[in-house]
Design a protein around this motif. Structure first.
Motif, PDB file in Angstrom:
ATOM      1  N   UNK A   1      -5.642   3.907  -5.739  1.00 27.14           N
ATOM      2  CA  UNK A   1      -5.577   2.227  -5.945  1.00 27.14           C
ATOM      3  C   UNK A   1      -4.724   1.649  -5.205  1.00 27.14           C
ATOM      4  N   UNK A   2      -3.642   2.315  -4.571  1.00 25.20           N
ATOM      5  CA  UNK A   2      -2.432   1.822  -3.511  1.00 25.20           C
ATOM      6  C   UNK A   2      -3.443   1.503  -2.093  1.00 25.20           C
ATOM      7  N   UNK A   3      -4.360   2.541  -1.822  1.00 27.99           N
ATOM      8  CA  UNK A   3      -5.272   2.176  -0.665  1.00 27.99           C
ATOM      9  C   UNK A   3      -6.121   1.089  -0.669  1.00 27.99           C
ATOM     10  N   UNK A   4      -6.769   0.881  -1.830  1.00 24.61           N
ATOM     11  CA  UNK A   4      -7.736  -0.343  -2.092  1.00 24.61           C
ATOM     12  C   UNK A   4      -6.608  -1.520  -2.138  1.00 24.61           C
ATOM     13  N   UNK A   5      -5.600  -1.679  -2.955  1.00 19.37           N
ATOM     14  CA  UNK A   5      -4.892  -2.675  -2.931  1.00 19.37           C
ATOM     15  C   UNK A   5      -4.399  -3.257  -1.551  1.00 19.37           C
TER      16      UNK A   5
ATOM     17  N   UNK B   1       0.683  -1.257   0.007  1.00 15.28           N
ATOM     18  CA  UNK B   1       0.121  -0.183  -0.026  1.00 15.28           C
ATOM     19  C   UNK B   1       0.970   1.160  -0.044  1.00 15.28           C
ATOM     20  N   UNK B   2       1.854   1.241   0.895  1.00 15.22           N
ATOM     21  CA  UNK B   2       2.651   2.335   1.055  1.00 15.22           C
ATOM     22  C   UNK B   2       3.700   2.734  -0.259  1.00 15.22           C
ATOM     23  N   UNK B   3       4.084   1.564  -1.003  1.00 14.53           N
ATOM     24  CA  UNK B   3       4.816   1.858  -2.041  1.00 14.53           C
ATOM     25  C   UNK B   3       4.240   2.461  -3.258  1.00 14.53           C
ATOM     26  N   UNK B   4       3.061   1.689  -3.427  1.00 14.02           N
ATOM     27  CA  UNK B   4       2.145   2.352  -4.734  1.00 14.02           C
ATOM     28  C   UNK B   4       1.779   3.778  -4.296  1.00 14.02           C
TER      29      UNK B   4
END
Length: 94
Positions: A69-73, A35-38
């Motif tokens: 998208x990162x949060x949802x992932x 999440x953090x990387x995205x």
């Protein structure tokens, strides 16, 4: 002018000591790192859009979309067991 001291009107609040023996977890899991990387990549894209100027509105919103998208992932990975204490991360003896 009043003869009352300034500290007499302030209510004294007593705080209970914090329990430092409780493990907080701090999100140290594959779901959190992904999440953090995205989201960091999305932030970089958004920052580049600010540097480019006014014509980069689409690039800015692309960066915002990448962060979403990162949060949802991260939430999906947590739900399927890759979060802190998730079922995919437990050592089952194999």
């Amino acid at each position: 002018m009043s003869n009352k001291s300034a500290t007499s009107s302030v209510a004294a609040t007593v705080q209970e000591p914090m329990d430092h023996s409780v493990e907080l977890g701090h999100g140290n899991s594959p779901a959190a790192w992904t999440c953090v990387a995205i989201m960091l990549f999305g932030c970089i894209v958004g920052c580049i859009a600010f540097v480019i100027g006014e014509s980069a509105t689409i690039v800015f919103w692309a960066g915002v979309a990448i962060m979403v998208i990162g949060l949802v992932t991260g939430m999906v990975m947590k739900k399927i067991g890759y979060g802190v204490d998730g079922s995919k991360l437990k050592n089952n003896g194999h």
